[in-house]
Enzyme design. Structure first.
Site, short mmCIF file in Angstrom:
data_model
loop_
_atom_site.label_atom_id
_atom_site.label_comp_id
_atom_site.label_asym_id
_atom_site.label_seq_id
_atom_site.Cartn_x
_atom_site.Cartn_y
_atom_site.Cartn_z
N ASP A 240 23.26 69.36 94.84
CA ASP A 240 23.05 67.95 94.49
C ASP A 240 24.18 67.54 93.56
O ASP A 240 24.18 67.90 92.38
CB ASP A 240 21.70 67.76 93.79
CG ASP A 240 20.52 67.92 94.73
OD1 ASP A 240 20.72 67.87 95.95
OD2 ASP A 240 19.38 68.08 94.24
N ASP B 276 11.26 64.17 102.45
CA ASP B 276 11.06 64.39 101.02
C ASP B 276 9.57 64.31 100.73
O ASP B 276 8.92 63.32 101.05
CB ASP B 276 11.80 63.32 100.21
CG ASP B 276 13.31 63.47 100.31
OD1 ASP B 276 13.78 64.56 100.65
OD2 ASP B 276 14.02 62.48 100.04
#
EC number: 4.3.2.10
Length: 261
Positions: free
Chosen positions: A135, A16
């Site tokens: 997500d 990330d």
């Protein structure tokens, strides 16, 4: 045991990225620095990772351009597939990322706004290059809009869409994506384990490979994800902070009879 598509199960470290550095927080909040991206990527390549995922955790919400220079630098030093996501809005964005060295591009927010974008991307670059990033978060059951009990979100999980996550994954597959990156926003960063029920539901709804993401925290979490239907397992902080190694995860899966590379 092989993955649902008959291939060895892949282990994918997720990097990330925030401002060119690797970070990891809980539910994309309270981010902490985990190291230099290119350095970590090279280490994972040497350690036996099957693939790397780069996700710009700020790009979709802040409108920042995708991290082309980071991709270029990494592609020069690592020789395993790179999946890149975050801030991908157009066919042109996919083109420049692939030219920079990405092998796959993950799309989320832009596809929610314009689903036909997935078909355009898959048609131009091939299904194998396009990943639908879902997500998903838990919502109260009984809703007509989200009958599965999971809702697709955008902008790093900050915005609900009212779209059923399982139905959205199935639609993405129908539109031509080659893979589903299924991330549990409830489990992300918690180290409490993957959302196995959600994995089973999506596995039953699609025939394309599914990457399990969100919640990995212990060696015991990976085998259940595969038996629930994952073709690949993705994790971040447990690898970045050396709580587990790629080799340990592969050894645990091999001991359970799961084919790994």
């Amino acid at each position: 045991m092989y993955s649902g598509n008959g291939l060895a199960v892949r282990v994918i470290p997720c990097l990330d990225v925030y401002c060119g550095r690797v970070v990891k927080g809980v539910n994309f909040k309270n981010l902490r620095d985990a190291g230099d991206l290119v350095e970590l990527a090279a280490a994972y390549d040497a350690e036996g990772a099957d693939e790397l995922a780069f996700l710009d955790v700020t790009a979709s919400s802040s409108g920042r351009a995708t991290m082309l220079e980071v991709v270029r630098c990494t592609a020069e030093q690592v020789f395993i597939p790179l999946m890149v996501g975050g801030g991908v809005r157009t066919v042109a964005d996919v083109d420049v990322l692939l030219r920079a060295g990405a092998d796959k591009v993950a799309v989320n927010t832009a596809a929610i706004a314009r689903p036909e974008l997935l078909a355009d991307m898959a048609g131009q670059f091939g299904s194998q290059c396009i990943v639908l990033s879902v997500d998903a978060r838990t919502v109260p059951t009984g809703s007509a809009r989200t009958p599965s009990g999971w809702e697709a979100t955008t902008h790093g999980g900050y915005r609900g869409t009212g779209i059923d996550a399982v139905e959205w994954a199935a639609r993405g597959a129908d539109l031509g994506v080659g893979e589903i990156l299924l991330n549990s926003m409830d489990a992300d960063g918690t180290k409490a384990g993957f959302d196995l029920a959600m994995l089973r539901a999506v596995r039953a709804a699609v025939t394309v490979p599914v990457i399990a993401s969100g919640g990995a925290g212990a060696i015991e979490h990976f085998v259940p994800a595969v038996t629930a239907g994952a073709d690949a397992v993705l994790a971040a902080s447990v690898f970045h902070f050396r709580e587990l190694t790629i080799g340990q995860v592969k050894d645990a899966m091999a001991a359970a009879g799961i084919a790994v590379r």
